[in-house]
Write a protein that holds these residues in place. Structure first.
Motif, short mmCIF file in Angstrom:
data_model
loop_
_atom_site.label_atom_id
_atom_site.label_comp_id
_atom_site.label_asym_id
_atom_site.label_seq_id
_atom_site.Cartn_x
_atom_site.Cartn_y
_atom_site.Cartn_z
N ALA A 205 -11.48 -8.86 -7.01
CA ALA A 205 -12.86 -9.10 -6.60
C ALA A 205 -13.00 -9.32 -5.10
N ARG A 206 -11.89 -9.56 -4.41
CA ARG A 206 -11.97 -9.87 -2.98
C ARG A 206 -11.41 -8.77 -2.09
N LEU A 207 -10.93 -7.70 -2.68
CA LEU A 207 -10.28 -6.67 -1.87
C LEU A 207 -11.21 -6.09 -0.81
N GLY A 208 -12.49 -6.01 -1.11
CA GLY A 208 -13.44 -5.48 -0.14
C GLY A 208 -13.48 -6.27 1.15
N GLU A 209 -13.06 -7.55 1.10
CA GLU A 209 -13.04 -8.37 2.30
C GLU A 209 -12.02 -7.87 3.33
N LEU A 210 -11.09 -7.04 2.87
CA LEU A 210 -10.04 -6.54 3.76
C LEU A 210 -10.44 -5.26 4.48
N ALA A 211 -11.69 -4.84 4.34
CA ALA A 211 -12.19 -3.66 5.04
C ALA A 211 -11.93 -3.79 6.53
N GLY A 212 -11.41 -2.73 7.14
CA GLY A 212 -11.14 -2.74 8.56
C GLY A 212 -9.75 -3.20 8.92
N LEU A 213 -9.02 -3.79 7.98
CA LEU A 213 -7.65 -4.20 8.25
C LEU A 213 -6.74 -3.01 7.95
N PRO A 214 -5.99 -2.54 8.93
CA PRO A 214 -5.11 -1.39 8.68
C PRO A 214 -4.15 -1.68 7.52
N THR A 215 -4.28 -0.91 6.45
CA THR A 215 -3.53 -1.19 5.22
C THR A 215 -2.87 0.08 4.71
N LEU A 216 -1.58 -0.05 4.42
CA LEU A 216 -0.78 1.01 3.81
C LEU A 216 -0.35 0.54 2.44
N VAL A 217 -0.61 1.33 1.41
CA VAL A 217 -0.18 1.04 0.05
C VAL A 217 0.80 2.13 -0.37
N VAL A 218 2.00 1.72 -0.78
CA VAL A 218 3.04 2.68 -1.15
C VAL A 218 3.46 2.43 -2.60
N SER A 219 3.45 3.47 -3.40
CA SER A 219 3.93 3.40 -4.78
C SER A 219 5.08 4.40 -4.96
#
Length: 273
Positions: A205-219
């Motif tokens: 529910a809070r992931l949208g708060e991280l908008a603008g933070l450079p984020t890499l997701v690796v699977s």
């Protein structure tokens, strides 16, 4: 071996190491794995980055475990170690449970996080602590039978079939045991408490708060713990996040394909102003 340092925070003497020079990078490890397992990343990045790894409280040399364990408390430990180094901010890299800790650190102390790198992880712990039938079978096999059988079963959780088909499994289990900080036939006493803390955490529910933070997701394509659908959902929940899926890899991708992971991290860090 890294030089081991310590810092007391909320009754626990946190064991950590620092190596390299350059922009700071904080590495946060997952369930039942000591910070030393970041060795391939530190070796690959320390020439241009100041790297910090640590044992989560209650694991390895970070003792004693006092009070309840939660993702929030482990995130506070991570922030305390940044304070110990005098770091105002750092690139934050988390694997599995460490990814949840990294997310919470970013959500509660955004100015301290230059970028996020979330490896083989997810936004809701229950997606992993309530596993599929296949994962339940793998988990059971890693806990019953002879010690050699349990080690080999554990390998099937962290390495893909292609690697195991040509590997000396006993030698591989011994090598990974040294990196993880315990024999693969055993689980550290804190493991179930870490799993409980992970299962209680939900950042969706809070992931949208991280908008603008450079984020890499690796699977990793063959990851039975954190399958790519969970990583993709995590990346979709963070506006602007980049998602990368590594083929022919499993939950232990940071060890199996360290050069590829390190290249992704270097590229990600370089994009941050």
């Amino acid at each position: 071996m890294f030089e081991t340092l310590s810092w007391v925070h909320e009754g626990c003497r946190l064991s950590y190491g620092v190596e390299g020079a350059g922009p700071p990078v904080l590495f946060i490890q997952g369930v039942a794995v000591q910070g030393e397992a970041w060795r391939p990343q530190v070796d690959g990045l320390a020439a241009h980055h100041r790297c910090l790894w640590f044992d989560n409280r209650g694991l390895g040399s970070s003792q004693p475990l006092t009070g309840a364990l939660s993702v929030a408390r482990m995130a506070e430990d991570a922030r305390a170690l940044m304070d110990a180094q005098g770091w105002e901010s750092a690139h934050v890299v988390g694997h599995s449970l460490g990814g949840l800790i990294a997310q919470h650190l970013a959500l509660t102390a955004r100015p301290r996080v230059r970028s996020l790198s979330l490896l083989c992880t997810f936004a809701r712990g229950q997606d992993v602590t309530r596993p599929s039938l296949g994962m339940m079978w793998l988990g059971l096999r890693s806990r019953v039978g002879t010690r050699a059988q349990r080690r080999r079963a554990f390998l099937r959780i962290v390495m893909p079939p292609e690697v195991l088909a040509s590997a000396d499994e006993d030698a591989l289990a011994e090598r990974l045991g040294r990196v993880f900080g315990h024999d693969l036939a055993d689980s550290p006493p804190v493991t179930m408490k870490q799993m409980s803390a992970m299962g209680a955490y939900d950042a969706r529910a809070r992931l949208g708060e991280l908008a603008g933070l450079p984020t890499l997701v690796v699977s990793a394509t063959a990851d039975p713990i954190a399958p790519p659908r969970l990583g993709r959902a995590l990346a979709e929940g963070i506006p602007g996040a980049r998602f990368v899926e590594i083929p022919r890899a499993s939950h232990g991708v940071t060890l199996q394909l360290a050069a590829e992971v390190n290249a992704l991290l270097r590229e990600h860090f370089a994009r941050v102003p």
